[in-house]
Design an enzyme around this catalytic site. Structure first.
Site, PDB file in Angstrom:
ATOM      1  N   PRO A  95       7.956 -40.175   4.619  1.00 31.12           N
ATOM      2  CA  PRO A  95       8.128 -39.486   5.906  1.00 31.12           C
ATOM      3  C   PRO A  95       7.223 -40.118   6.948  1.00 31.12           C
ATOM      4  CG  PRO A  95       6.818 -38.159   4.383  1.00 31.12           C
ATOM      5  CD  PRO A  95       7.312 -39.336   3.616  1.00 31.12           C
TER       6      PRO A  95
ATOM      7  N   GLN B 268       9.907 -32.824   4.514  1.00 33.65           N
ATOM      8  CA  GLN B 268       8.452 -32.661   4.513  1.00 33.65           C
ATOM      9  C   GLN B 268       8.051 -31.626   5.552  1.00 33.65           C
ATOM     10  OE1 GLN B 268       5.307 -35.378   6.144  1.00 33.65           O
ATOM     11  NE2 GLN B 268       4.748 -35.589   3.991  1.00 33.65           N
TER      12      GLN B 268
ATOM     13  N   CYS C 164      -1.462 -36.927   6.204  1.00 34.67           N
ATOM     14  CA  CYS C 164      -1.396 -37.574   7.511  1.00 34.67           C
ATOM     15  C   CYS C 164      -2.737 -37.496   8.224  1.00 34.67           C
ATOM     16  CB  CYS C 164      -0.310 -36.937   8.362  1.00 34.67           C
ATOM     17  SG  CYS C 164      -0.119 -37.733   9.971  1.00 34.67           S
TER      18      CYS C 164
ATOM     19  N   ASN D 186       1.940 -44.713  -3.290  1.00 37.07           N
ATOM     20  CA  ASN D 186       2.276 -45.088  -1.917  1.00 37.07           C
ATOM     21  C   ASN D 186       1.121 -45.906  -1.353  1.00 37.07           C
ATOM     22  OD1 ASN D 186       2.128 -43.392   1.227  1.00 37.07           O
ATOM     23  ND2 ASN D 186       3.510 -45.052   0.732  1.00 37.07           N
ATOM     24  N   GLY D 187       1.448 -46.889  -0.496  1.00 35.90           N
ATOM     25  CA  GLY D 187       0.398 -47.650   0.173  1.00 35.90           C
ATOM     26  C   GLY D 187       0.386 -49.112  -0.198  1.00 35.90           C
TER      27      GLY D 187
END
Length: 279
Positions: A11, A65, A95, A208-209
């Site tokens: 997202p 989300q 976030c 993630n990343g």
């Protein structure tokens, strides 16, 4: 394999709207898609929820989300989300944007309050029949040790029905770094994700990343610990936005084992977009 959650597009605010998701679906039928973060209060107080939650059926599998920190308002928002038939509801605990962390205490700041996150996830579980998941970081500000991360995972999973955590393998700094810098400056620690897989064998973790290519995704999915365990899936972010063809164009065959990909070439994708938008 088709139907499995092996790859997803993260997202992203001002990115993963219904139009971008249409492009992503032209490239991959099996990659999971996520909405932009939608704030619970926005859903509760806006009479036209289609503006934020509608999507065409071909965008399945798709997750919504949510942003928020109040169990009651999140429950109400999730009850509305459930009417749209999403395949998953995810809570934003990762976030670092000032627009998120500084307004109502949600986003990455929630990692400092694991009991509150557990209560929020329990409320989401009550409101929907689909999977509820958490997207978070390795840590926040100075609360950035592996032990503190484990404490967050333990409290949230034991206090709710969450079995799946999607983790951006960096910490974030709520002050001093921009959102872009928080995606690039704190070091990646993939080893921590694999340590969580070892230490919480009853839970599932997605990484993630820093993932740039479809080949990176395949390599991460193929890795197995001595115990034979690995990540549940890989989530990609800006790479899917910056270069969607390279990131998603061969995902169905390379990641999901499909016989073919939806688009043979970029020209086919452009033609499909032209047919829809007439430009």
């Amino acid at each position: 394999m088709a139907g499995s959650k092996l790859l997803s597009v993260a997202p992203m605010m001002d990115v993963t709207d219904v139009q971008f998701r249409h492009l992503a679906r032209l490239l991959s039928r099996h990659t999971w898609l996520y909405t932009e973060m939608v704030v619970d209060q926005t859903i509760r107080h806006n009479p036209v929820t289609d503006r934020f939650l509608w999507y065409p059926p071909e965008q399945h599998p798709i997750a919504c989300q949510l942003g928020g920190s109040n169990p009651s308002t999140l429950r109400e928002a999730a009850q509305i989300v459930a009417q749209y038939g999403y395949d998953e509801v995810n809570l934003n605990c990762g976030c670092p944007s000032d627009r998120v962390a500084g307004a109502g205490c949600f986003g990455a700041a929630l990692m400092l309050q694991p009991e509150a996150v557990a209560n929020c996830m329990a409320a989401l579980r009550e409101a929907t029949d689909v999977a509820v998941t958490v997207k978070c970081r390795l840590g926040v500000d100075q609360a950035d040790s592996y032990e503190e991360l484990c404490n967050f995972i333990k409290i949230v999973s034991e206090g709710s029905d969450v079995r799946h955590f999607i983790i951006h393998a960096r910490k974030c700094l709520l002050k001093g770094l921009s959102p872009h810098q928080n995606r690039t400056i704190p070091p990646l620690r993939y080893g921590w994700i694999h340590a969580l897989i070892r230490d919480f064998p009853d839970l599932e973790f997605s990484l993630n990343g820093g993932v740039k290519t479809c080949e990176d995704v395949r390599s991460i999915l193929d890795y197995r610990s001595p115990e034979g365990r690995g990540v549940r899936s890989v989530m990609v972010g800006r790479a899917a936005y910056d270069n969607p063809w390279n990131m998603l164009g061969k995902a169905d065959t390379m990641i999901f084992g499909a016989e073919s990909n939806p688009a043979a070439n970029r020209r086919q994708v452009m033609r499909s977009l032209h047919d829809v938008h007439g430009t």
